[in-house]
Write a protein that holds these residues in place. Structure first.
Motif, PDB file in Angstrom:
ATOM      1  N   CYS A 188     -33.742 -10.939  26.220  1.00 12.31           N
ATOM      2  CA  CYS A 188     -33.714  -9.854  25.237  1.00 12.31           C
ATOM      3  C   CYS A 188     -32.752 -10.203  24.102  1.00 12.31           C
ATOM      4  N   VAL A 189     -33.244 -10.165  22.860  1.00 13.58           N
ATOM      5  CA  VAL A 189     -32.430 -10.506  21.695  1.00 13.58           C
ATOM      6  C   VAL A 189     -32.067  -9.270  20.867  1.00 13.58           C
ATOM      7  N   CYS A 247     -34.023  -7.066  19.311  1.00 12.80           N
ATOM      8  CA  CYS A 247     -34.800  -6.896  18.076  1.00 12.80           C
ATOM      9  C   CYS A 247     -35.366  -5.485  17.921  1.00 12.80           C
ATOM     10  N   HIS A 248     -35.371  -4.707  18.999  1.00 14.31           N
ATOM     11  CA  HIS A 248     -35.869  -3.326  19.005  1.00 14.31           C
ATOM     12  C   HIS A 248     -37.386  -3.247  18.758  1.00 14.31           C
ATOM     13  N   SER A 249     -38.076  -4.361  18.883  1.00 12.45           N
ATOM     14  CA  SER A 249     -39.535  -4.322  18.721  1.00 12.45           C
ATOM     15  C   SER A 249     -40.183  -3.391  19.737  1.00 12.45           C
ATOM     16  N   CYS A 288     -43.227  -7.518  22.703  1.00 11.48           N
ATOM     17  CA  CYS A 288     -41.972  -8.260  22.876  1.00 11.48           C
ATOM     18  C   CYS A 288     -42.139  -9.732  22.502  1.00 11.48           C
ATOM     19  N   THR A 311     -40.125 -12.275  22.841  1.00 14.65           N
ATOM     20  CA  THR A 311     -39.492 -13.251  23.734  1.00 14.65           C
ATOM     21  C   THR A 311     -39.980 -13.140  25.175  1.00 14.65           C
TER      22      THR A 311
END
Length: 215
Positions: free
Chosen positions: A27-28, A30-32, A172, A174
């Motif tokens: 998880c980076v 990004c709030h996608s 997502c 990633t």
């Protein structure tokens, strides 16, 4: 478009139990997932069924941010269900999803208070992002939600029933989110959980969440 396992039965012949694994190392932040959830489900401006919490760990020069996506855990023993006076909150027997029947909900907020994860919400009004005047998208989307009734993540049940992945998983970038049948030992999520370092949110409460965080 990726397909989920069958909504009818697991490969081992049992009823499915849908769950999600979230790889915190992937998880980076990004709030996608949160945006995809809002677009798919058309929730009011102040309601996010999917949220991403952030915190800092460590000290300079090795400080880093850690991201924690949170949502309804679709517990096997959900405290929100027995407190509902009308039966609006219920467990769908065929796959263990915790859902809400808006036609039965009277807006008493008992389930909101009972949820130890703070992932249930009520829309107090139908105002959009630009005030009382709704955009065409908001005008259509908000009609799905009755004011002051409870709502929450459904794992995109309408997509599951069509054999599709939840919107957050599909989006997502990633592949931090993996959705599948916890009762099927050969499913992707079961293989992912096997032997991995993981935890369930507030497992000490005995709710048996269907959400796992991989560490």
């Amino acid at each position: 478009m990726a397909k989920s396992e069958s909504a009818a039965t697991s490969r081992n012949g049992t009823s499915p139990r849908w769950g999600m694994a979230i790889n915190l190392k992937r998880c980076v932040g990004c709030h996608s997932c949160a945006i995809a959830c809002k677009v798919e489900n058309g929730t009011n401006r102040n309601i996010f069924w999917m949220r991403v919490l952030e915190k800092e760990e460590g000290k300079f020069p090795v400080a880093r941010k850690v991201f924690l996506p949170i949502r309804c855990n679709h517990c096997s023993d959900p405290p929100c269900v027995p407190v509902c006076p009308t039966g609006a909150s219920y467990i769908r027997k065929k796959d263990n999803l915790v859902l809400i029947n808006q036609d039965k909900c009277i807006g008493c907020r008992a389930c909101v208070v009972a949820c130890p994860y703070q992932v249930r919400f009520t829309a107090e009004n139908s105002k959009g992002y630009y005030g009382d005047e709704l955009t065409p998208y908001e005008e259509k989307a908000y009609k799905k939600w009755q004011p002051r009734t409870a709502q929450k993540c459904t794992f995109c049940v309408h997509r599951i029933d069509e054999g599709l992945q939840p919107a957050c998983v599909q989006t997502c970038p990633t592949r931090a989110l993996v959705f599948g049948d916890l009762n099927d030992p050969k499913s992707e999520i079961s293989n992912l959980l096997r032997g991995k370092s993981r935890f369930q949110p507030r497992v000490e409460l005995g709710t048996d969440p269907s959400l796992y965080y991989l560490t």
